[in-house]
Design a protein around this motif. Sequence first.
Motif, PDB file in Angstrom:
ATOM      1  N   MET A   1       0.830  -1.196   0.000  1.00 32.10           N
ATOM      2  CA  MET A   1       0.000   0.000   0.000  1.00 32.10           C
ATOM      3  C   MET A   1       0.868   1.251   0.000  1.00 32.10           C
ATOM      4  N   ALA A   2       1.979   1.238   0.728  1.00 31.96           N
ATOM      5  CA  ALA A   2       2.820   2.424   0.819  1.00 31.96           C
ATOM      6  C   ALA A   2       3.441   2.766  -0.528  1.00 31.96           C
ATOM      7  N   ILE A   3       3.840   1.730  -1.282  1.00 30.15           N
ATOM      8  CA  ILE A   3       4.428   1.992  -2.595  1.00 30.15           C
ATOM      9  C   ILE A   3       3.386   2.559  -3.539  1.00 30.15           C
ATOM     10  N   SER A   4       2.180   2.019  -3.513  1.00 35.60           N
ATOM     11  CA  SER A   4       1.119   2.499  -4.390  1.00 35.60           C
ATOM     12  C   SER A   4       0.783   3.949  -4.090  1.00 35.60           C
ATOM     13  N   LEU A   5       0.686   4.276  -2.804  1.00 35.15           N
ATOM     14  CA  LEU A   5       0.367   5.641  -2.420  1.00 35.15           C
ATOM     15  C   LEU A   5       1.484   6.588  -2.843  1.00 35.15           C
ATOM     16  N   SER A   6       2.727   6.164  -2.703  1.00 34.10           N
ATOM     17  CA  SER A   6       3.850   7.004  -3.093  1.00 34.10           C
ATOM     18  C   SER A   6       3.851   7.251  -4.605  1.00 34.10           C
ATOM     19  N   ILE A  48       0.150  -5.082 -14.236  1.00 34.42           N
ATOM     20  CA  ILE A  48       0.790  -3.769 -14.106  1.00 34.42           C
ATOM     21  C   ILE A  48       1.323  -3.589 -12.687  1.00 34.42           C
ATOM     22  N   GLN A  49       0.534  -4.005 -11.696  1.00 29.27           N
ATOM     23  CA  GLN A  49       0.967  -3.874 -10.305  1.00 29.27           C
ATOM     24  C   GLN A  49       2.197  -4.727 -10.032  1.00 29.27           C
ATOM     25  N   ARG A  50       2.227  -5.954 -10.550  1.00 31.37           N
ATOM     26  CA  ARG A  50       3.407  -6.813 -10.369  1.00 31.37           C
ATOM     27  C   ARG A  50       4.630  -6.200 -11.039  1.00 31.37           C
ATOM     28  N   SER A  54       7.989  -5.037  -9.088  1.00 33.95           N
ATOM     29  CA  SER A  54       9.326  -5.555  -9.403  1.00 33.95           C
ATOM     30  C   SER A  54      10.305  -4.415  -9.668  1.00 33.95           C
ATOM     31  N   ILE A  55       9.844  -3.350 -10.300  1.00 42.75           N
ATOM     32  CA  ILE A  55      10.706  -2.179 -10.515  1.00 42.75           C
ATOM     33  C   ILE A  55      11.071  -1.548  -9.171  1.00 42.75           C
ATOM     34  N   ALA A  56      10.089  -1.434  -8.271  1.00 43.87           N
ATOM     35  CA  ALA A  56      10.351  -0.850  -6.955  1.00 43.87           C
ATOM     36  C   ALA A  56      11.346  -1.700  -6.177  1.00 43.87           C
ATOM     37  N   GLU A  57      11.210  -3.016  -6.244  1.00 42.40           N
ATOM     38  CA  GLU A  57      12.156  -3.900  -5.564  1.00 42.40           C
ATOM     39  C   GLU A  57      13.552  -3.777  -6.157  1.00 42.40           C
ATOM     40  N   MET A  58      13.637  -3.658  -7.490  1.00 40.17           N
ATOM     41  CA  MET A  58      14.929  -3.524  -8.138  1.00 40.17           C
ATOM     42  C   MET A  58      15.611  -2.215  -7.706  1.00 40.17           C
ATOM     43  N   ILE A  59      14.853  -1.138  -7.672  1.00 39.21           N
ATOM     44  CA  ILE A  59      15.408   0.155  -7.243  1.00 39.21           C
ATOM     45  C   ILE A  59      15.832   0.077  -5.785  1.00 39.21           C
ATOM     46  N   ASN A  60      15.017  -0.581  -4.968  1.00 37.47           N
ATOM     47  CA  ASN A  60      15.315  -0.705  -3.546  1.00 37.47           C
ATOM     48  C   ASN A  60      16.580  -1.533  -3.301  1.00 37.47           C
TER      49      ASN A  60
END
Length: 64
Positions: A1-6, A48-50, A54-60
Motif C-alpha cells: 500500500m505504501a508503494i502504491s500511495l507514493s 501492471i501492479q506486479r 518488481s521495478i520498486a524492488e529492483m530500485i530498492n
Amino acid sequence: MAISLSVVLLLAIILVVLLRGGSLKAGPAVVAVLFGFFLASTGMADDIQRFLDSIAEMINSISF
C-alpha cells in the motif's frame, strides 16, 4: 500500500507541474486520468501492479 500511495502522489505532483507549466492541457490530462482509472478495473491491473512492484524492488536493492 505504501508503494502504491507514493507512486500516486508522485504522479499527481508531476501532473500538476505539467499542467501549470503549460506542457499539458487540461483536456488530455483528464483523458489520461480517466484512462488510468478504467485501466485499473481491467484484468491488466494485476500485471501492471506486479511490474511496478518488481521495478520498486529492483530500485530498492541498488546500493550506493
